[in-house]
Each structure stands twice: as C-alpha cells, then as structure tokens.
Design a protein around this motif. Sequence first.
Motif, PDB file in Angstrom:
ATOM      1  N   LEU A   1       0.995  -1.165   0.295  1.00 41.43           N
ATOM      2  CA  LEU A   1       0.383  -0.090  -0.302  1.00 41.43           C
ATOM      3  C   LEU A   1       0.623   1.425  -0.484  1.00 41.43           C
ATOM      4  N   ALA A   2       2.160   1.181   0.586  1.00 36.08           N
ATOM      5  CA  ALA A   2       2.838   2.141   0.893  1.00 36.08           C
ATOM      6  C   ALA A   2       3.391   2.343  -0.477  1.00 36.08           C
ATOM      7  N   ILE A   3       4.032   1.614  -1.149  1.00 30.63           N
ATOM      8  CA  ILE A   3       4.663   1.675  -2.313  1.00 30.63           C
ATOM      9  C   ILE A   3       3.469   1.854  -3.463  1.00 30.63           C
ATOM     10  N   TYR A   4       2.463   1.545  -3.700  1.00 27.58           N
ATOM     11  CA  TYR A   4       1.210   2.211  -5.106  1.00 27.58           C
ATOM     12  C   TYR A   4       0.919   3.273  -4.329  1.00 27.58           C
ATOM     13  N   SER A   5       0.554   4.066  -2.780  1.00 29.62           N
ATOM     14  CA  SER A   5      -0.060   5.170  -1.976  1.00 29.62           C
ATOM     15  C   SER A   5       1.104   5.705  -3.248  1.00 29.62           C
ATOM     16  N   ARG A   6       2.257   5.657  -2.856  1.00 28.86           N
ATOM     17  CA  ARG A   6       3.353   6.596  -3.475  1.00 28.86           C
ATOM     18  C   ARG A   6       3.245   6.010  -5.066  1.00 28.86           C
ATOM     19  N   LEU A   7       3.427   5.347  -5.789  1.00 27.68           N
ATOM     20  CA  LEU A   7       3.488   5.452  -7.287  1.00 27.68           C
ATOM     21  C   LEU A   7       2.503   6.282  -8.114  1.00 27.68           C
ATOM     22  N   SER A   8       0.999   6.364  -7.096  1.00 30.31           N
ATOM     23  CA  SER A   8      -0.425   6.677  -7.901  1.00 30.31           C
ATOM     24  C   SER A   8      -0.757   7.854  -7.907  1.00 30.31           C
ATOM     25  N   ARG A   9       0.644   8.125  -7.155  1.00 27.01           N
ATOM     26  CA  ARG A   9       0.623   9.854  -7.222  1.00 27.01           C
ATOM     27  C   ARG A   9       1.261  10.813  -8.375  1.00 27.01           C
ATOM     28  N   HIS A  10       2.154  10.118  -9.318  1.00 28.39           N
ATOM     29  CA  HIS A  10       2.700  10.529 -10.491  1.00 28.39           C
ATOM     30  C   HIS A  10       1.838  10.006 -11.439  1.00 28.39           C
ATOM     31  N   THR A  11       2.487  10.756 -12.320  1.00 28.83           N
ATOM     32  CA  THR A  11       1.371  11.006 -13.597  1.00 28.83           C
ATOM     33  C   THR A  11       2.600  10.821 -14.944  1.00 28.83           C
ATOM     34  N   ASP A  12       3.481  10.991 -15.128  1.00 29.44           N
ATOM     35  CA  ASP A  12       4.730  10.727 -15.850  1.00 29.44           C
ATOM     36  C   ASP A  12       5.736   9.020 -15.386  1.00 29.44           C
ATOM     37  N   LEU A  13       4.749   8.397 -15.082  1.00 34.70           N
ATOM     38  CA  LEU A  13       5.704   6.924 -14.658  1.00 34.70           C
ATOM     39  C   LEU A  13       6.036   6.277 -15.877  1.00 34.70           C
TER      40      LEU A  13
END
Length: 151
Positions: free
Chosen positions: A71-83
């Motif tokens: 969850l920590a990883i996904y919540s961090r990743l989901s805030r980026h728009t240019d991954l």
Amino acid sequence: MLSEQQIKDWLIKVFSQLNFNQTIGLNITVCEQDKAEIRFVWDDKLMGNPIQKILHGGVTATALDTVGGILAIYSRLSRHTDLTEQTLAELTGKVGTIDLRTDYLRPGRGQEFIATAHLIRSGNKVCVCRMELHNELEEHIAYGTGTYLVG
C-alpha cells in the motif's frame, strides 16, 4: 507514461517474483490508492507451534508488513502522472519499513489468511498504514501499524 492498470500489473509482477513471497504463498488480491489486500493459504511449513497447529508469529508479522508495504508503494506511485518502468523501479527501490508494530490477538488458525492495509497518511517521505490479519472465518488474528520510507 503508464496507466494505473499497468502500474498495478508491474507491482504485482515484481511482488510475485520475490522468492520469499513465493515461499509463503502471498498473493496480491487488492491494490488501490487507499487499500491493499494479500491472501495466502495454510501450509505446514508456516507453522510456528506444531502442537496447536498455528501460524508462526513471523509469518503473521511478515504478512502485515508486506501488505502495508504494498500500500505504501502503490499510494506513492499513484500520485505520479509520468511514470515509466524505470521510474517505477527507482521509486520502489527507495521504499523500506521504518517501524512495524504487530499485536497478536489470537492464535493464527485457519485454511486461508487475508491481510489488509488501509492508508492512514501518505506523504512525500513517509507513509503510515494500519494492517489487519483475518482468517477465512473473519476471525481477527492480528493487527499492526507500519511506517514506511517512500521517498
């Protein structure tokens, strides 16, 4: 730029390749911005007390820590728009457990175990999650709080 589904698929793929997760039999079943869930089934190799036939406490703590980390990883990743896959790997490689508290409520008996995590706070550097472990009968086995370095 990767879609939300591509990010989830990448995270599940990486998670599934870890030998330790394979040994325990952990599988991601839910991966959302504010909730994650993993499941695993009873196996005698996970036994901590052969007389009572219950989960090893380390398996319980591992399940809680793992679902909180996802969850920590996904919540961090989901805030980026240019991954891209490269930035996914870079950001994921920076995640680590700072603190984990595990409270054991009852012996870990069951045929299937479900660990869930809910987001308490997700910042630029630290993420805090609340985790629970239940069996297939919805008996509450343990809960925990995890603090994760995410940036």
